[in-house]
Write an enzyme that holds these catalytic residues in place. Structure first.
Site, PDB file in Angstrom:
ATOM      1  N   ARG A 100      -1.957   2.993  21.009  1.00 26.01           N
ATOM      2  CA  ARG A 100      -1.565   3.981  20.022  1.00 26.01           C
ATOM      3  C   ARG A 100      -0.128   4.478  20.203  1.00 26.01           C
ATOM      4  O   ARG A 100       0.641   4.576  19.247  1.00 26.01           O
ATOM      5  CB  ARG A 100      -2.547   5.138  20.147  1.00 26.01           C
ATOM      6  CG  ARG A 100      -2.463   6.149  19.086  1.00 26.01           C
ATOM      7  CD  ARG A 100      -3.630   7.097  19.248  1.00 26.01           C
ATOM      8  NE  ARG A 100      -3.158   8.457  19.303  1.00 26.01           N
ATOM      9  CZ  ARG A 100      -3.827   9.459  19.848  1.00 26.01           C
ATOM     10  NH1 ARG A 100      -5.000   9.253  20.414  1.00 26.01           N
ATOM     11  NH2 ARG A 100      -3.342  10.653  19.835  1.00 26.01           N
ATOM     12  N   ARG A 126      -3.502  -2.922  -7.066  1.00 22.02           N
ATOM     13  CA  ARG A 126      -2.852  -3.543  -5.914  1.00 22.02           C
ATOM     14  C   ARG A 126      -1.901  -4.648  -6.366  1.00 22.02           C
ATOM     15  O   ARG A 126      -2.257  -5.448  -7.232  1.00 22.02           O
ATOM     16  CB  ARG A 126      -3.868  -4.193  -4.977  1.00 22.02           C
ATOM     17  CG  ARG A 126      -4.277  -3.352  -3.800  1.00 22.02           C
ATOM     18  CD  ARG A 126      -3.086  -2.856  -2.991  1.00 22.02           C
ATOM     19  NE  ARG A 126      -3.513  -2.131  -1.825  1.00 22.02           N
ATOM     20  CZ  ARG A 126      -3.680  -0.806  -1.755  1.00 22.02           C
ATOM     21  NH1 ARG A 126      -3.452  -0.039  -2.791  1.00 22.02           N
ATOM     22  NH2 ARG A 126      -4.076  -0.237  -0.627  1.00 22.02           N
ATOM     23  N   CYS A 137       0.842  -1.205   0.000  1.00 17.73           N
ATOM     24  CA  CYS A 137       0.000   0.000   0.000  1.00 17.73           C
ATOM     25  C   CYS A 137       0.874   1.250   0.000  1.00 17.73           C
ATOM     26  O   CYS A 137       2.070   1.195   0.250  1.00 17.73           O
ATOM     27  CB  CYS A 137      -0.911  -0.063   1.226  1.00 17.73           C
ATOM     28  SG  CYS A 137      -1.924   1.393   1.482  1.00 17.73           S
ATOM     29  N   HIS A 138       0.240   2.391  -0.275  1.00 18.80           N
ATOM     30  CA  HIS A 138       0.965   3.657  -0.383  1.00 18.80           C
ATOM     31  C   HIS A 138       1.743   4.053   0.834  1.00 18.80           C
ATOM     32  O   HIS A 138       2.804   4.658   0.743  1.00 18.80           O
ATOM     33  CB  HIS A 138      -0.031   4.761  -0.699  1.00 18.80           C
ATOM     34  CG  HIS A 138      -0.195   4.910  -2.153  1.00 18.80           C
ATOM     35  ND1 HIS A 138       0.532   5.795  -2.885  1.00 18.80           N
ATOM     36  CD2 HIS A 138      -0.941   4.214  -3.014  1.00 18.80           C
ATOM     37  CE1 HIS A 138       0.213   5.654  -4.153  1.00 18.80           C
ATOM     38  NE2 HIS A 138      -0.684   4.700  -4.256  1.00 18.80           N
ATOM     39  N   THR A 139       1.192   3.760   1.990  1.00 14.62           N
ATOM     40  CA  THR A 139       1.824   4.205   3.214  1.00 14.62           C
ATOM     41  C   THR A 139       3.155   3.473   3.436  1.00 14.62           C
ATOM     42  O   THR A 139       4.102   4.047   3.973  1.00 14.62           O
ATOM     43  CB  THR A 139       0.792   4.045   4.330  1.00 14.62           C
ATOM     44  OG1 THR A 139       0.319   5.310   4.592  1.00 14.62           O
ATOM     45  CG2 THR A 139       1.240   3.455   5.560  1.00 14.62           C
ATOM     46  N   CYS A 175      -9.316   3.544  18.200  1.00 16.83           N
ATOM     47  CA  CYS A 175      -8.965   2.960  19.502  1.00 16.83           C
ATOM     48  C   CYS A 175      -7.628   3.538  19.964  1.00 16.83           C
ATOM     49  O   CYS A 175      -6.694   3.664  19.174  1.00 16.83           O
ATOM     50  CB  CYS A 175      -8.867   1.445  19.346  1.00 16.83           C
ATOM     51  SG  CYS A 175      -8.231   0.565  20.781  1.00 16.83           S
ATOM     52  N   CYS A 203     -10.053  -2.351  21.031  1.00 12.58           N
ATOM     53  CA  CYS A 203      -9.926  -2.971  22.360  1.00 12.58           C
ATOM     54  C   CYS A 203     -11.284  -3.126  23.037  1.00 12.58           C
ATOM     55  O   CYS A 203     -11.449  -3.935  23.938  1.00 12.58           O
ATOM     56  CB  CYS A 203      -8.982  -2.169  23.252  1.00 12.58           C
ATOM     57  SG  CYS A 203      -9.698  -0.632  23.919  1.00 12.58           S
ATOM     58  N   HIS A 239       1.132  -3.571   6.148  1.00 11.68           N
ATOM     59  CA  HIS A 239      -0.003  -3.435   7.087  1.00 11.68           C
ATOM     60  C   HIS A 239      -1.284  -3.969   6.453  1.00 11.68           C
ATOM     61  O   HIS A 239      -2.366  -3.680   6.945  1.00 11.68           O
ATOM     62  CB  HIS A 239      -0.170  -1.965   7.481  1.00 11.68           C
ATOM     63  CG  HIS A 239      -0.514  -1.086   6.311  1.00 11.68           C
ATOM     64  ND1 HIS A 239       0.427  -0.657   5.413  1.00 11.68           N
ATOM     65  CD2 HIS A 239      -1.694  -0.595   5.876  1.00 11.68           C
ATOM     66  CE1 HIS A 239      -0.161   0.056   4.488  1.00 11.68           C
ATOM     67  NE2 HIS A 239      -1.460   0.109   4.725  1.00 11.68           N
ATOM     68  N   GLU A 240      -1.174  -4.716   5.332  1.00  6.95           N
ATOM     69  CA  GLU A 240      -2.364  -5.172   4.611  1.00  6.95           C
ATOM     70  C   GLU A 240      -2.264  -6.686   4.420  1.00  6.95           C
ATOM     71  O   GLU A 240      -2.053  -7.170   3.307  1.00  6.95           O
ATOM     72  CB  GLU A 240      -2.438  -4.429   3.270  1.00  6.95           C
ATOM     73  CG  GLU A 240      -3.785  -4.501   2.582  1.00  6.95           C
ATOM     74  CD  GLU A 240      -3.846  -3.635   1.323  1.00  6.95           C
ATOM     75  OE1 GLU A 240      -4.515  -2.576   1.356  1.00  6.95           O
ATOM     76  OE2 GLU A 240      -3.236  -3.986   0.309  1.00  6.95           O
ATOM     77  N   CYS A 245     -11.345   1.173  25.756  1.00  2.00           N
ATOM     78  CA  CYS A 245     -10.808   2.530  25.942  1.00  2.00           C
ATOM     79  C   CYS A 245     -11.937   3.546  25.757  1.00  2.00           C
ATOM     80  O   CYS A 245     -13.034   3.218  25.306  1.00  2.00           O
ATOM     81  CB  CYS A 245      -9.663   2.807  24.954  1.00  2.00           C
ATOM     82  SG  CYS A 245     -10.195   3.022  23.241  1.00  2.00           S
ATOM     83  N   CYS A 266     -13.216   3.614  22.088  1.00  2.43           N
ATOM     84  CA  CYS A 266     -14.062   2.465  21.721  1.00  2.43           C
ATOM     85  C   CYS A 266     -15.425   2.570  22.411  1.00  2.43           C
ATOM     86  O   CYS A 266     -16.462   2.340  21.783  1.00  2.43           O
ATOM     87  CB  CYS A 266     -13.385   1.148  22.094  1.00  2.43           C
ATOM     88  SG  CYS A 266     -12.044   0.658  20.963  1.00  2.43           S
ATOM     89  N   CYS A 280      -6.643  -3.163   4.487  1.00  7.16           N
ATOM     90  CA  CYS A 280      -6.529  -1.702   4.354  1.00  7.16           C
ATOM     91  C   CYS A 280      -7.464  -1.171   3.266  1.00  7.16           C
ATOM     92  O   CYS A 280      -8.498  -0.593   3.572  1.00  7.16           O
ATOM     93  CB  CYS A 280      -5.094  -1.235   4.104  1.00  7.16           C
ATOM     94  SG  CYS A 280      -4.973   0.568   4.007  1.00  7.16           S
TER      95      CYS A 280
END
Ligand code: NAD
Ligand code: 022
Ligand code: ZN
Length: 387
Positions: A128, A381, A58-60, A124, A110, A80-81, A113, A116, A187
């Site tokens: 973090r 993708r 992905c782009h990030t 969430c 979670c 992350h995907e 928190c 959430c 993602c």
């Protein structure tokens, strides 16, 4: 404070459970990823060891690899995907077991928190701070090469054959869904469809404008079609994106290069202005146009694209005073553990389409080619499958 005996025992067990796995390592900003055998410590309390079967690029990942991300940490394992299978669970894990199929969540859930419990946001806050620092919630990394610790990335690090995540950052999904397709739900799919359904709550008959018909925008289009939108106008500078857009539900296509004044043109196409618009590029000029093409009095514009660091958006306050609404969406406003399994079901029930968006597949050894394809605008993708 003295550690309880059981915890000390666990730490001994953890050491024994250290393993080796293959990963794409980012040593330095701007350099290609390097395939390495890395060491991975087993899951500590509340953590889960996952074998990643497939991951999207992905782009990030590229934003951080390139060095453009001021918060980027090196050395690190990006990605992350992903999608994979639970191999082992740490002490105290109750909602997952060995063999479960899972999708890692860079936005965890979670359910305890303030955020959430508010029911007003999917962001969430439980883990973090440590996630942003590239470490697990206990402040340490599970990955290393020799004496060098490697950072985790967005709490996921799916560019590794095995990775460790907190239990709250894994969605359990049905086990008949193909990993090489559902990884994209980790993602892009959820971000695009979720922005329509959870963030904007587009209603039947709506007129929608989508800026950027890439991996996110095409999912916004199919989300708008599912929501029953009447007109779906796609905007992209790449004419090759028109055909895919139409296949996913786009009713009108506009190439900004072909029109004199884009905003009035979009207002006309939508019969007075968009009920909803979505910016899926990360360009602050487009964000302004996306807001200003909205209908006076009620049009809602959703920012999905991530702009370069330090960039700012502008419009005249009159745009807001006259009832247009500017909002943003992270991970499509989806609550990962609750909503991601549902989206996997929609895919298996053929309510949404993913296959046509996965334009390229590569083995891990060739992952750097995925970044080239992205820059060339050739891929929607690229999915990396682990052998
Ligand atoms: P992509 O490269 O696949 O798609 C971008 C599209 O925008 C391309 O088709 C490109 O031709 C088009 N485009 C570029 N400049 C344009 C212009 N001036 N006018 C019109 N179209 C233009 O990227 P993507 O994977 O779809 O991601 C889009 C953005 O969404 C990125 O900024 C990404 O970081 C962001 N994103 C945000 C979230 C979130 O949770 N908010 C999640 C995932 C991705
Ligand atoms: C995913 N993104 C872009 C492409 N693929 C993406 C990037 C950032 C976010 C969401 C999706 C995002 C929006 C808001 C936040 N993030 C902050 C969340 C918060 O502070 O609660 C974000 C997220 C994770 C990370 C950084 C920023 C991280 O793990 N480093 C969700
Ligand atoms: Zn992403």
């Amino acid at each position: 404070m003295a550690e309880p005996a059981s915890w000390a025992e666990e730490r001994g067990a953890i050491y024994l459970r250290r393993m080796r796995t293959k990963a794409a390592v980012a040593y330095e900003a701007g350099k290609p990823l390097v395939i390495e055998d890395v060491e991975l410590d087993g899951p500590r309390p509340g953590e889960v060891l996952v074998e990643i079967r497939a991951t999207g690029v992905c782009h990030t990942d590229e934003f951080t690899r390139s060095g453009a991300d001021p918060e980027g940490l090196f050395p690190a394992i990006f990605g992350h995907e992903g999608a994979g299978v639970v191999v082992d669970v740490g002490p105290g894990v109750t909602t997952l077991k060995k063999g479960d199929h899972v999708i890692p969540l860079y936005t965890p859930e979670c359910r305890a928190c303030k955020s959430c419990l508010s029911r007003k946001t999917n962001l969430c806050t439980a883990i973090r701070a440590t996630q942003g620092k590239g470490v697990m919630p206990d402040g340490t990394s599970r990955f290393s090469i020799g004496k060098t610790k490697l950072h985790h990335y967005m709490g996921c690090s799916t560019f590794a054959h095995h990775t460790v995540l907190p239990e709250i950052a894994l969605a359990k999904v049905r086990d008949d869904a193909p990993f090489d397709k559902i990884c994209y739900i980790g993602c892009g799919v959820t971000t695009g469809i979720g922005a329509v359904i959870y963030t904007a709550k587009v209603e039947p008959g709506a007129h929608v404008v989508v800026f950027g018909l890439g991996g996110i925008g095409l999912n916004v289009i199919q989300g708008a079609r599912i929501a029953g939108a009447d007109r779906i106008v796609g905007v992209d500078v790449n004419p090759a994106r028109e055909a895919l857009g139409r296949r996913f539900g786009m009713t009108h296509f506009v190439n900004p290069k072909d029109v004199d004044d884009l905003v009035p043109h979009l207002v006309e196409l939508t019969g007075g202005g968009a009920d909803y618009s979505f910016e899926c590029v990360g360009n602050v000029k487009l964000m302004r146009q996306a807001l200003e093409c909205c209908h006076r009095g009620w049009g809602v514009s959703v920012v999905i694209g991530v702009a370069g660091s330090g960039q700012e958006i502008a419009t005249r306050p009159f745009q807001l005073v006259t009832g247009r609404v500017w909002k943003g969406s992270a991970f499509g406003g989806a609550r990962g553990r609750t909503d991601v399994p549902k989206i996997v079901d929609w895919y298996m029930e053929k309510k949404i389409e993913i296959d046509a968006l996965i334009t390229h597949k590569l083995p891990l050894e060739r992952i750097n080619e995925a970044f080239d394809l992205m820059h060339q605008g050739k891929s929607i993708r690229t999915v990396v499958e682990f052998a």
